[in-house]
Write a protein that holds these residues in place. Structure first.
Motif, short mmCIF file in Angstrom:
data_model
loop_
_atom_site.label_atom_id
_atom_site.label_comp_id
_atom_site.label_asym_id
_atom_site.label_seq_id
_atom_site.Cartn_x
_atom_site.Cartn_y
_atom_site.Cartn_z
N ALA A 1 2.28 -0.96 1.12
CA ALA A 1 1.29 -0.33 0.26
C ALA A 1 0.17 -1.30 -0.10
O ALA A 1 -1.02 -0.96 -0.07
CB ALA A 1 1.96 0.20 -1.01
N LEU A 2 0.53 -2.53 -0.45
CA LEU A 2 -0.48 -3.55 -0.76
C LEU A 2 -1.38 -3.81 0.44
O LEU A 2 -2.60 -3.94 0.30
CB LEU A 2 0.21 -4.84 -1.19
N ALA A 3 -0.77 -3.91 1.61
CA ALA A 3 -1.55 -4.20 2.81
C ALA A 3 -2.56 -3.10 3.10
O ALA A 3 -3.67 -3.36 3.56
CB ALA A 3 -0.62 -4.40 4.00
N GLY A 4 -2.18 -1.86 2.84
CA GLY A 4 -3.07 -0.74 3.10
C GLY A 4 -4.09 -0.48 2.00
O GLY A 4 -5.10 0.20 2.23
N LEU A 5 -3.86 -1.02 0.81
CA LEU A 5 -4.75 -0.73 -0.32
C LEU A 5 -6.06 -1.51 -0.26
O LEU A 5 -7.12 -0.97 -0.59
CB LEU A 5 -4.03 -1.03 -1.64
N LEU A 6 -6.01 -2.76 0.14
CA LEU A 6 -7.21 -3.60 0.06
C LEU A 6 -8.41 -2.99 0.79
O LEU A 6 -9.51 -2.95 0.23
CB LEU A 6 -6.91 -5.01 0.58
N GLN B 1 -14.93 -10.72 3.32
CA GLN B 1 -14.96 -11.43 2.04
C GLN B 1 -13.81 -11.00 1.14
O GLN B 1 -13.21 -11.83 0.44
CB GLN B 1 -16.30 -11.21 1.34
N ALA B 2 -13.49 -9.70 1.15
CA ALA B 2 -12.38 -9.21 0.33
C ALA B 2 -11.06 -9.83 0.78
O ALA B 2 -10.24 -10.25 -0.04
CB ALA B 2 -12.30 -7.68 0.42
N ASN B 3 -10.85 -9.91 2.09
CA ASN B 3 -9.63 -10.53 2.61
C ASN B 3 -9.61 -12.02 2.34
O ASN B 3 -8.55 -12.59 2.03
CB ASN B 3 -9.50 -10.25 4.10
N ALA B 4 -10.77 -12.68 2.46
CA ALA B 4 -10.82 -14.12 2.19
C ALA B 4 -10.53 -14.41 0.72
O ALA B 4 -9.84 -15.38 0.39
CB ALA B 4 -12.18 -14.67 2.61
N LEU B 5 -11.07 -13.58 -0.18
CA LEU B 5 -10.77 -13.75 -1.60
C LEU B 5 -9.29 -13.53 -1.87
O LEU B 5 -8.67 -14.27 -2.66
CB LEU B 5 -11.60 -12.76 -2.43
#
Length: 417
Positions: free
Chosen positions: A125-130, A141-145
């Motif tokens: 669920a966390l992996a799919g939410l971002l 940038q979202a993944n890097a943060l």
């Protein structure tokens, strides 16, 4: 640092998600350290600790696929909140048993097993939410943060856990972890997302699993990397995480030197996360698997020398390499897997990648005893490098480029590669 690098944090929903992850990561890492010391207070047997740790990992692996389906069916924030509430109950129960002096190994194992089931729902669920929360054009940038947050927590949380265990005892540290689960769930409440697509009467959980599996097996880059990581994680968990400390303790490296090696790797992770807030990663899997080949260098160095400065340098470079893979993999998944099945596909990825970790942990101890600890670390490093480079034989891996826009939903004739 400003401008595009921090663009995701200007989005209100992402800020709530980021705050929730910060609390969750710090608490979870501290709780894991504290649990180990709590078990060792009840029994000083390493086998008892292994039993409790396995009680978490086995249900985690066993229920990952169901967790991915639930996240895609009922909404990722809801599943994360429910799993966090479940984890909070187990952590607070463990804390109560430890603090009152009534803890027994079977009780700790049973409660940890429930926590493992919760984690099996939480992780896909966390992996799919971002990607649902990342502003348009700011997915990297979202993944890097997110990576920067995780890596910073890996540096800070163990030290905080150690101070708590020494200062107030492992029971209180686990209780704090229980509270962080509750706070993390509460911080997701302001996030409002569209409801998942309605499903027909024939869309059972088995049908959802079959759909995810069909996409997985038809997507070459996906199964090639997951197959590679079935072996790579076994080699890393056995060669580095299991034999590494044993080699360090029995050589001039020592426990202090081992800590410096791990810290150097963590610095490499953090600095690379910062770099990729600004530097675009155009070929995510090509550079990612080259990063994995670089990661093997720390095992090759550890299997070849005891010079601490060489080992620390190799660990720093290894941290940078594996962070490049982590970012590249997230971008590949989030941009090339349909959004409505992303958690399911992540669950197949996690299952394939995690399943052989216990094999490495169990096998490398006897292999080290039979053939030499340092020699087996070297063999593991060379094999890790070879498998990483071998994956690039697949054209779909080495030629993948960033997608202009993520795939929003699945179709029966969706192209795969």
């Amino acid at each position: 640092m400003s401008g595009p690098a921090l663009a995701p944090l200007r989005d209100r929903r992402f800020r709530w998600y980021f705050a929730s992850r910060a609390v969750d990561l710090l608490g979870d890492i501290m709780g894991g350290v504290a649990l180990a010391f709590a078990v060792l207070e009840v029994s000083d047997s390493p086998s008892a600790l292994g039993f409790v740790l396995a009680a978490h990992s086995v249900p985690l692996v066993a229920f990952l696929l169901i967790g991915g389906v639930l996240a895609d069916r009922f909404g990722r924030t809801l599943i994360i909140q429910l799993s966090n509430l479940t984890a909070a109950v187990t952590a607070l129960a463990i804390a109560a048993l430890v603090l009152t002096g009534h803890a027994e190994i079977w009780q700790l194992a049973a409660l940890t097993a429930v926590n493992g089931v919760a984690a099996a729902a939480n992780q896909p669920a966390l992996a799919g939410l971002l990607p649902q929360l990342a502003p348009k054009g700011a997915l990297q940038q979202a993944n890097a943060l997110n990576g920067l947050l995780r890596n910073t927590a890996l540096v800070l949380a163990p030290a905080a856990a150690g101070a708590l265990v020494v200062g107030v005892g492992p029971g209180w540290a686990i209780a704090i972890n229980g509270a962080t689960y509750l706070l993390s769930a509460a911080l997701l409440l302001p996030i409002k997302l569209p409801a998942p697509p309605q499903r027909g009467k024939g869309d059972s959980i088995v049908a959802d699993l079959r759909t995810g599996w069909t996409f997985f097996r038809r997507t070459t880059w996906l199964w090639v990397i997951v197959l590679a990581f079935s072996a790579l994680n076994a080699l890393s968990s056995g060669g580095f995480q299991t034999l590494g400390p044993a080699h360090a303790k029995g050589s001039e490296i020592g426990v202090h030197g081992w800590a410096l090696i791990l810290s150097s790797g963590a610095v490499g992770l953090v600095l690379t996360s910062i770099v990729f807030l600004r530097v675009p990663l155009r070929r995510p899997l090509l550079w990612g698997m080259l990063g994995c080949a670089v990661y093997a260098g720390q095992m090759i160095a550890l299997g070849s020398t005891t010079e601490l400065w060489i080992l620390m340098t190799a660990a720093f470079v290894a941290g940078a390499g594996i962070e490049i893979f982590g970012l590249g993999w997230e971008l590949a998944m989030q941009e090339h897997v349909p959004a409505d099945m992303l958690s399911r596909v992540y669950s197949y990825d996690m299952l394939g990648s995690f399943v052989a970790i216990p094999v490495g942990q169990l096998a490398f101890g006897p292999l080290g005893a039979a053939f030499g600890v340092q020699q087996m670390i070297l063999v593991a490093g060379l094999a890790y490098c070879a498998i990483s480079l071998l994956s690039l034989v697949s054209r779909s891996v080495r030629s993948m480029t960033r997608a202009e826009a993520p795939v929003t939903e699945s179709t029966t004739d969706a192209p795969v590669s």
